[in-house]
Write a protein that holds these residues in place. Structure first.
Motif, short mmCIF file in Angstrom:
data_model
loop_
_atom_site.label_atom_id
_atom_site.label_comp_id
_atom_site.label_asym_id
_atom_site.label_seq_id
_atom_site.Cartn_x
_atom_site.Cartn_y
_atom_site.Cartn_z
N GLY A 274 -5.78 -2.05 -3.14
CA GLY A 274 -5.69 -2.19 -1.69
C GLY A 274 -4.51 -3.00 -1.21
O GLY A 274 -4.28 -3.10 0.00
N ALA A 275 -3.71 -3.59 -2.11
CA ALA A 275 -2.59 -4.45 -1.72
C ALA A 275 -1.35 -3.59 -1.48
O ALA A 275 -0.38 -3.59 -2.27
CB ALA A 275 -2.33 -5.50 -2.79
N THR A 276 -1.35 -2.86 -0.38
CA THR A 276 -0.30 -1.88 -0.12
C THR A 276 1.05 -2.52 0.21
O THR A 276 2.05 -1.81 0.27
CB THR A 276 -0.72 -0.96 1.04
N GLN A 277 1.09 -3.83 0.42
CA GLN A 277 2.39 -4.49 0.61
C GLN A 277 3.25 -4.38 -0.64
O GLN A 277 4.47 -4.56 -0.58
CB GLN A 277 2.21 -5.96 1.00
N PHE A 278 2.63 -4.04 -1.79
CA PHE A 278 3.37 -3.87 -3.04
C PHE A 278 3.87 -2.44 -3.23
O PHE A 278 4.58 -2.17 -4.19
CB PHE A 278 2.49 -4.23 -4.23
N LYS A 279 3.48 -1.52 -2.36
CA LYS A 279 3.86 -0.11 -2.58
C LYS A 279 5.35 0.09 -2.36
O LYS A 279 5.91 -0.28 -1.34
CB LYS A 279 3.09 0.81 -1.64
N CYS A 280 5.99 0.69 -3.34
CA CYS A 280 7.39 1.09 -3.23
C CYS A 280 7.59 2.27 -4.17
O CYS A 280 6.78 2.53 -5.06
CB CYS A 280 8.33 -0.06 -3.57
N CYS A 281 8.69 2.99 -3.97
CA CYS A 281 8.97 4.18 -4.77
C CYS A 281 10.40 4.14 -5.26
O CYS A 281 11.32 4.08 -4.43
CB CYS A 281 8.75 5.43 -3.95
N SER A 307 18.26 -5.76 -3.15
CA SER A 307 16.89 -5.90 -2.64
C SER A 307 16.14 -4.59 -2.48
O SER A 307 14.93 -4.55 -2.68
CB SER A 307 16.91 -6.63 -1.29
N ASP A 308 16.79 -3.50 -2.09
CA ASP A 308 16.10 -2.33 -1.55
C ASP A 308 15.11 -2.78 -0.47
O ASP A 308 13.94 -2.40 -0.48
CB ASP A 308 15.39 -1.52 -2.63
N HIS A 309 15.60 -3.62 0.44
CA HIS A 309 14.79 -4.07 1.57
C HIS A 309 14.43 -2.86 2.42
O HIS A 309 15.29 -2.25 3.04
CB HIS A 309 15.60 -5.09 2.37
N SER A 310 13.16 -2.47 2.40
CA SER A 310 12.72 -1.28 3.12
C SER A 310 11.45 -1.60 3.90
O SER A 310 10.33 -1.29 3.48
CB SER A 310 12.47 -0.12 2.14
N PRO A 311 11.60 -2.27 5.04
CA PRO A 311 10.45 -2.73 5.80
C PRO A 311 9.88 -1.65 6.71
O PRO A 311 10.46 -0.57 6.87
CB PRO A 311 11.05 -3.87 6.63
N CYS A 312 8.76 -1.97 7.32
CA CYS A 312 8.16 -1.10 8.33
C CYS A 312 7.26 -1.97 9.21
O CYS A 312 7.09 -3.17 8.95
CB CYS A 312 7.37 0.04 7.69
N THR A 313 6.68 -1.37 10.21
CA THR A 313 5.74 -2.10 11.04
C THR A 313 4.45 -2.35 10.26
O THR A 313 4.14 -1.64 9.29
CB THR A 313 5.43 -1.33 12.32
N VAL A 314 3.68 -3.32 10.70
CA VAL A 314 2.48 -3.72 9.97
C VAL A 314 1.50 -2.55 9.84
O VAL A 314 0.90 -2.33 8.78
CB VAL A 314 1.80 -4.91 10.68
N ASP A 315 1.35 -1.76 10.90
CA ASP A 315 0.36 -0.68 10.87
C ASP A 315 0.70 0.37 9.81
O ASP A 315 -0.20 0.97 9.21
CB ASP A 315 0.24 -0.03 12.25
N LEU A 316 2.01 0.60 9.57
CA LEU A 316 2.39 1.63 8.61
C LEU A 316 2.10 1.24 7.16
O LEU A 316 2.07 2.10 6.29
CB LEU A 316 3.87 1.97 8.76
N LYS A 317 1.86 -0.04 6.93
CA LYS A 317 1.49 -0.47 5.57
C LYS A 317 0.00 -0.24 5.29
O LYS A 317 -0.44 -0.41 4.14
CB LYS A 317 1.84 -1.95 5.36
N ARG A 318 -0.77 0.15 6.29
CA ARG A 318 -2.20 0.47 6.11
C ARG A 318 -2.96 -0.66 5.41
O ARG A 318 -3.81 -0.42 4.54
CB ARG A 318 -2.37 1.77 5.33
N ALA A 327 0.08 4.63 2.95
CA ALA A 327 0.93 3.50 3.33
C ALA A 327 2.40 3.84 3.14
O ALA A 327 2.78 4.59 2.24
CB ALA A 327 0.57 2.28 2.50
N TRP A 328 3.26 3.25 4.00
CA TRP A 328 4.71 3.38 3.82
C TRP A 328 5.12 2.69 2.52
O TRP A 328 4.64 1.60 2.20
CB TRP A 328 5.45 2.74 5.00
N GLY A 329 6.02 3.33 1.79
CA GLY A 329 6.49 2.76 0.53
C GLY A 329 7.78 2.00 0.69
O GLY A 329 8.83 2.60 0.92
#
Length: 441
Positions: A274-281, A307-318, A327-329
C-alpha cells in the motif's frame, strides 16, 4: 575578487583539500592555498564541519510545467534543487503540455520558465513517432539531446518508439552527434507479465520484471552498434543488465548509463504493501540487486546518479487505497538526492569525491556542460556548502517540492546543504537562474 570562499575541506579535481576559491564575474577565477585567500569584496570562511562542493548537475528532472504545473513547476522545482545543492537541471520533455517534441513546444517551455528559475535549466527534446524532421531543428535550437520510450510512457501525448523508429532516430542523430536517452523497458515482456493491481508491492514488482529492462537494453546496444549513434540508458534498476553495458563499453560503443538514489537507498523487501509513494518505473528491486548496482558504480559501469524526480499531486499517488496498479509511478526526490546517496555511500566506504563524480562531474559531461560540475579556474562559480556529518529526519512538509509526497518521509539521513551559490550569488536572493542551450553551456 567579488567573493572568496575559504574551506578546510573542498572537493576538487585533485581530491579533498583545503583551498581558497576566488570568484569574479560569476566564474571561478582562482583556486589558492587555504592560507592565502585572494582579496575580495566579500569573504566567507566555512566552518570546520563544512565541505565546499561544486554544485550538483541533475540531468533527469520532470518539471511538468506548463500544462501540469500542479504536479510541479519551475519555481518550486528549481527552489528544491537549490536547497539540495543542485545548481543545474535538465528538464524532461514529457509530462508538460505540450511535450517538447518540436520548436513551437520548446518555445512554450522556455516562456513558462523565463524569470522563474532559481538554478540554471536546460531542456531535453523528445523523440516520438512522426517527429523525425523536428530532431535537427531542436538540436540546432539548443536542446541537449532527445528522450524516447520503448513502451507506454504513462501520458498519451508522448507515445513510444518501435525499434524500427528508434533505429531511424539514431541514424538521424548520428548525423549531428546528437544523444538519445532511452527509457529502456520492453513492452512485449511487460505485456506478458502479470498485470499490476492491488496493494501488494511484490505484485507490482512482478509486473515490471528485470527481463523487460534487460531485453530493452540489449536492443538499444544493438542499435547503437549498428548506427554508431550515442545512447544513454536512463534510470537503470536491473543489475542483471550490468554485464551487457560493460561489454558494450569494452567494445568501444558510445553507451552510458545512470541510476537513481531510490534504487541505491531502498529495497523491495522493506516497502510496505500500500506504500504507493515508492512506486516508480522501472521499480525498486531487491537488496541483492541494490548491492550489485553499487558495485556497478564502483566499477564505472554505471556512470552517474541523477534523481528522476517525477512528482505528481497527492491524489494521483492513490495513498487512500494503496493500489499500485492505479497510482502514478514516480519518486519525488530532487531536494534529497545528495544526502540520500551520501548516507548510503559513506556506509559502504565511499568518500565525497566519488559522490561528486557521480552527481556533478559525470552528469555535466553527459549533457556537455563544459563549465559545470568542478571547482577549477574558469568554471561557473556554482558552489555548495555541505555539512556531511549533520543528521536529519526527512519531513515531506518541509521540502520545497510542490506536493508533500516522497518515500523519504521519516527517513534518517546524513548531510545538510547550508548554502548554495549560482555563479557566485547566493540563491536565496534569486531567482536568477539562466535558461541554458547546448551552444552556450
Amino acid at each position: 575578487m567579488d567573493l572568496t570562499l575559504v574551506a578546510r575541506q573542498a572537493v576538487t579535481p585533485d581530491g579533498i583539500r583545503p583551498v581558497s576559491v576566488g570568484v569574479r564575474d560569476g566564474r571561478i577565477a582562482a583556486v589558492e592555498p587555504f592560507e592565502t585567500p585572494p582579496p575580495s569584496e566579500f569573504a566567507r570562511w566555512l566552518n570546520d564541519d563544512e565541505v565546499l562542493l561544486p554544485g550538483l548537475v541533475d540531468t533527469h528532472v520532470h518539471v511538468n510545467d506548463p500544462g501540469r504545473a500542479e504536479w510541479e513547476g519551475f519555481d518550486t522545482a528549481t527552489r528544491a534543487a537549490a536547497r539540495g545543492g543542485v545548481t543545474t537541471i535538465v528538464d524532461m520533455p514529457l509530462n508538460s503540455l505540450p511535450p517538447t517534441v518540436d520548436l513551437a513546444a520548446l518555445e512554450v517551455k522556455r516562456k513558462a520558465a523565463e524569470g522563474r528559475v532559481h538554478v540554471d535549466v536546460g531542456f531535453w527534446g523528445g523523440a516520438v513517432p512522426g517527429n523525425l524532421p523536428s530532431l535537427r531543428p531542436l538540436h540546432d535550437a539548443g536542446v541537449f539531446g532527445f528522450k524516447c520510450f520503448l513502451l507506454d510512457s504513462g501520458v498519451p501525448e508522448f507515445p513510444p518508439l518501435t525499434h524500427f523508429e528508434l533505429a531511424d532516430a539514431l541514424r538521424e542523430l548520428r548525423e549531428f552527434d546528437g544523444l538519445m536517452i532511452v527509457h529502456a523497458e520492453d513492452a512485449e515482456v511487460i505485456d506478458a507479465a502479470p498485470p499490476s493491481c492491488g496493494r501488494r508491492y511484490r505484485d507490482f514488482l512482478a509486473s515490471r520484471p528485470r527481463r523487460a529492462e534487460n531485453e530493452a537494453i540489449k536492443a538499444v546496444i544493438a542499435l547503437a552498434r549498428r548506427t554508431g549513434a550515442r545512447a544513454h540508458i536512463l534510470h537503470l534498476s536491473s543489475a542483471d543488465a550490468l554485464p551487457l553495458i560493460a561489454e558494450a563499453k569494452a567494445d568501444g560503443l558510445p553507451i552510458t548509463a545512470e541510476t537513481c538514489p531510490h534504487y541505491l537507498c531502498f529495497t523491495a523487501e522493506d516497502i510496505p504493501d500500500g506504500a504507493t509513494q515508492f512506486k516508480c518505473c522501472p521499480p525498486i528491486r531487491e537488496d541483492a540487486n541494490r548491492d550489485a548496482l553499487w558495485q556497478g558504480l564502483a566499477d564505472g559501469v554505471i556512470d552517474l546518479v541523477v534523481s528522476d524526480h517525477s512528482p505528481c499531486t497527492v491524489d494521483l499517488k492513490r495513498l487512500d487505497t494503496g493500489d499500485f496498479g492505479h497510482a502514478w509511478g514516480g519518486v519525488a526526490s530532487l531536494q534529497l538526492g545528495l544526502p540520500a546517496v551520501w548516507t548510503e555511500a559513506r556506509r559502504r566506504g565511499f568518500d565525497l569525491t566519488r559522490v561528486i563524480d557521480w552527481m556533478a562531474v559525470k552528469p555535466a559531461a553527459l549533457a556537455g556542460f563544459a563549465r559545470k560540475g568542478r571547482i577549477a579556474v574558469g568554471m561557473d562559480a556554482d558552489l555548495t556548502v555541505f555539512a556531511p556529518d549533520q543528521p536529519f529526519t526527512v519531513d515531506a512538509q518541509e521540502l520545497a517540492h510542490r506536493n508533500p509526497v516522497t518515500p523519504y518521509h521519516g527517513r534518517d539521513l546524513h548531510g545538510v546543504v547550508r548554502t548554495t551559490w549560482l555563479r557566485g550569488r547566493d540563491v536565496v536572493d534569486g531567482p536568477f537562474g539562466t535558461l541554458l542551450t547546448r551552444g552556450d553551456a
